[in-house]
Design an enzyme around this catalytic site. Structure first.
Site, PDB file in Angstrom:
ATOM      1  N   TRP A   1       0.829  -1.213   0.000  1.00 20.60           N
ATOM      2  CA  TRP A   1       0.000   0.000   0.000  1.00 20.60           C
ATOM      3  C   TRP A   1       0.864   1.263   0.000  1.00 20.60           C
ATOM      4  O   TRP A   1       0.652   2.182   0.777  1.00 20.60           O
ATOM      5  CB  TRP A   1      -0.961   0.021   1.185  1.00 20.60           C
ATOM      6  CG  TRP A   1      -1.872  -1.159   1.233  1.00 20.60           C
ATOM      7  CD1 TRP A   1      -1.888  -2.141   2.184  1.00 20.60           C
ATOM      8  CD2 TRP A   1      -2.882  -1.504   0.273  1.00 20.60           C
ATOM      9  NE1 TRP A   1      -2.851  -3.084   1.877  1.00 20.60           N
ATOM     10  CE2 TRP A   1      -3.482  -2.713   0.706  1.00 20.60           C
ATOM     11  CE3 TRP A   1      -3.344  -0.902  -0.902  1.00 20.60           C
ATOM     12  CZ2 TRP A   1      -4.512  -3.325   0.008  1.00 20.60           C
ATOM     13  CZ3 TRP A   1      -4.373  -1.526  -1.602  1.00 20.60           C
ATOM     14  CH2 TRP A   1      -4.941  -2.709  -1.144  1.00 20.60           C
ATOM     15  N   ILE A   2       1.837   1.286  -0.915  1.00 23.77           N
ATOM     16  CA  ILE A   2       2.820   2.361  -0.946  1.00 23.77           C
ATOM     17  C   ILE A   2       2.450   3.369  -2.033  1.00 23.77           C
ATOM     18  O   ILE A   2       2.552   3.090  -3.237  1.00 23.77           O
ATOM     19  CB  ILE A   2       4.240   1.800  -1.191  1.00 23.77           C
ATOM     20  CG1 ILE A   2       4.556   0.678  -0.192  1.00 23.77           C
ATOM     21  CG2 ILE A   2       5.260   2.922  -1.116  1.00 23.77           C
ATOM     22  CD1 ILE A   2       4.446   1.086   1.274  1.00 23.77           C
ATOM     23  N   THR A   3       2.025   4.561  -1.618  1.00 24.63           N
ATOM     24  CA  THR A   3       1.707   5.631  -2.558  1.00 24.63           C
ATOM     25  C   THR A   3       2.979   6.068  -3.293  1.00 24.63           C
ATOM     26  O   THR A   3       4.039   6.205  -2.689  1.00 24.63           O
ATOM     27  CB  THR A   3       1.099   6.823  -1.805  1.00 24.63           C
ATOM     28  OG1 THR A   3      -0.133   6.414  -1.209  1.00 24.63           O
ATOM     29  CG2 THR A   3       0.833   7.988  -2.740  1.00 24.63           C
TER      30      THR A   3
ATOM     31  N   LEU B   1     -28.187  15.299  -2.076  1.00 19.82           N
ATOM     32  CA  LEU B   1     -28.181  15.160  -3.535  1.00 19.82           C
ATOM     33  C   LEU B   1     -29.054  14.011  -4.023  1.00 19.82           C
ATOM     34  O   LEU B   1     -29.288  13.888  -5.226  1.00 19.82           O
ATOM     35  CB  LEU B   1     -26.748  14.968  -4.049  1.00 19.82           C
ATOM     36  CG  LEU B   1     -25.985  16.252  -4.414  1.00 19.82           C
ATOM     37  CD1 LEU B   1     -25.676  17.089  -3.183  1.00 19.82           C
ATOM     38  CD2 LEU B   1     -24.701  15.927  -5.157  1.00 19.82           C
ATOM     39  N   GLY B   2     -29.510  13.162  -3.106  1.00 13.84           N
ATOM     40  CA  GLY B   2     -30.329  12.033  -3.521  1.00 13.84           C
ATOM     41  C   GLY B   2     -29.576  11.115  -4.465  1.00 13.84           C
ATOM     42  O   GLY B   2     -28.386  10.855  -4.289  1.00 13.84           O
TER      43      GLY B   2
ATOM     44  N   GLU C   1      -2.070   5.721   7.804  1.00 14.57           N
ATOM     45  CA  GLU C   1      -1.313   6.536   8.766  1.00 14.57           C
ATOM     46  C   GLU C   1      -1.991   6.561  10.136  1.00 14.57           C
ATOM     47  O   GLU C   1      -2.052   7.584  10.814  1.00 14.57           O
ATOM     48  CB  GLU C   1      -1.084   7.942   8.208  1.00 14.57           C
ATOM     49  CG  GLU C   1      -0.230   7.899   6.952  1.00 14.57           C
ATOM     50  CD  GLU C   1       0.059   9.254   6.370  1.00 14.57           C
ATOM     51  OE1 GLU C   1       0.154  10.216   7.140  1.00 14.57           O
ATOM     52  OE2 GLU C   1       0.201   9.342   5.138  1.00 14.57           O
TER      53      GLU C   1
END
Length: 396
Positions: free
Chosen positions: A174-176, A350-351, A375
């Site tokens: 999960w490394i951005t 907004l439905g 994080e």
């Protein structure tokens, strides 16, 4: 006693007058980032999100560098040297566009660059930070592993000495920015304790396969890092820290940006709902004229601007050098949780239109589901605060 001056008009965009706390330079930073996001992100983000891509990320990084948004609160090495509040305002504006864009900037500046700036050698700083500040080099931060997220002490990535070299083996998850990075700050177990390494991503044995099939942060590059006996010279290790205090201090710095950023996603959703309520007609009048809709809008505005005030307070403490990690946990826990609730409430106003990418609300809501747990999960921040309040450690 002099008579009070005429009160300023009520501003629905700033009902508490928080802008009065900002000086002209703060406002200039905010306006610069807001203008860049409006020009370069907002016209395209729905398409990027639907496609699950962030095309032109290298060009975007260079543009962000040109406006001083990368490592902006750091000093020297081409960094802007901005205040913590100015960095926070930038995070708010970036996440009002999309959480993925703010994540790109946070990981670059508050994790990868901060780690090198805080704990690197002068040679490492000179090697990496100027090009990272200008956006020509993208960085990533490797701490989380497939089996170890909230408990980084259990990490299995290991670095062993072989002569004067280090050899790293392990996986990060999960490394951005992983698959587009030129340098990865990787944390690994060693015989001396946890150490950080500046790993050039062209090193033999390093690979970063991209993670697909995400339903959140779709306009963001997310990767696995694979280190298969990656051999590094002795000077690749960050010399100024040993132990988990290194990566955890970087996380605290990045979490501060999330405190602001989450309010950007919330603001975008609130403003969308407010505009919709003023113009969407049912039963012969705008739905904003009904009591239940006004109650929703009032509650959303309360939590949005309380969250911005909290972020501002923490920013002033960071600028004064008095911000504690527990206070960052306070902000991250509250603001992300409330931002998600604002998005969900906006969706109800907004439905059915609330689920359409023609509006930003559902995109922000799904992005914030990732922000809620990365994080530091909700539970981790609750336990940080619980320990601070009681003096008792409930982590184990």
């Amino acid at each position: 006693m002099s008579a009070p001056s005429k009160l300023p008009p009520f501003d629905p965009a700033d009902p508490l007058g928080i802008d009065d706390l900002l000086d002209p330079e703060d406002l200039a930073v905010r306006d610069t980032v807001r203008s860049w996001a409006a020009d370069r992100v907002l016209p395209h983000i729905a398409d990027w999100y639907e496609r699950g891509e962030l095309p032109g990320i290298r060009e975007l990084a260079r543009e962000l560098g040109s406006i001083g948004a990368l490592g902006m609160s750091l000093t020297g090495y081409g960094c802007a040297g901005a205040t913590a509040v100015q960095y926070g305002l930038a995070c708010l504006e970036l996440e009002a566009a999309d959480s993925g864009i703010r994540s790109l900037v946070s990981v670059q500046g508050s994790l990868a660059m901060y780690a090198i700036w805080k704990y690197g050698s002068e040679e490492q700083k000179q090697q990496w930070l100027p090009s990272m500040a200008e956006g020509s080099t993208i960085g990533c931060f490797g701490l989380t592993e497939p089996d170890h997220g909230s408990d980084p002490a259990g990490m299995r990535t290991y670095a062993k000495r072989e002569g004067s070299d280090w050899v790293l083996t392990g996986r990060k998850m999960w490394i951005t920015n992983g698959s587009v990075a030129g340098v990865a700050v990787v944390w690994a177990q060693t015989d001396e304790g946890v150490r950080g390494f500046a790993v050039p991503t062209d090193a033999p044995g390093f690979s970063a396969p991209e993670i697909r099939h995400k339903w959140s942060l779709r306009a963001s590059v997310t990767s696995e890092l694979v280190l298969d006996e990656v051999r590094l010279p002795a000077d690749a290790v960050l010399p100024a820290v040993t132990g988990l205090k290194g990566p955890l201090s970087c996380l605290s710095h990045a979490r501060y940006g999330i405190v602001w950023g989450a309010m950007g996603a919330a603001r975008s959703s609130f403003e969308t709902a407010l505009d919709y309520a003023r113009t969407r007609e049912q039963f012969g009048k705008p739905i904003g004229g009904f009591q239940l809709t006004q109650a929703k809008l009032a509650d959303m505005a309360l939590e949005l601007h309380k969250g911005i005030l909290l972020a501002h307070h923490l920013g002033r403490r960071m600028d004064a050098g008095t911000l504690r990690p527990e206070q960052v946990s306070f902000g991250k826990l509250n603001n992300v949780r409330e931002a998600i609730e604002i998005c969900r409430t906006a969706r109800t106003i907004l439905g059915a239109n609330g689920i359409s990418l023609e509006y930003p609300v559902m995109r922000h809501a799904t992005n914030l589901e990732s922000v809620l747990t990365y994080e530091g999960t909700v539970e981790m921040h609750q336990l940080v605060l619980g320990k601070a309040l009681t003096g008792l450690d409930a982590f184990r």
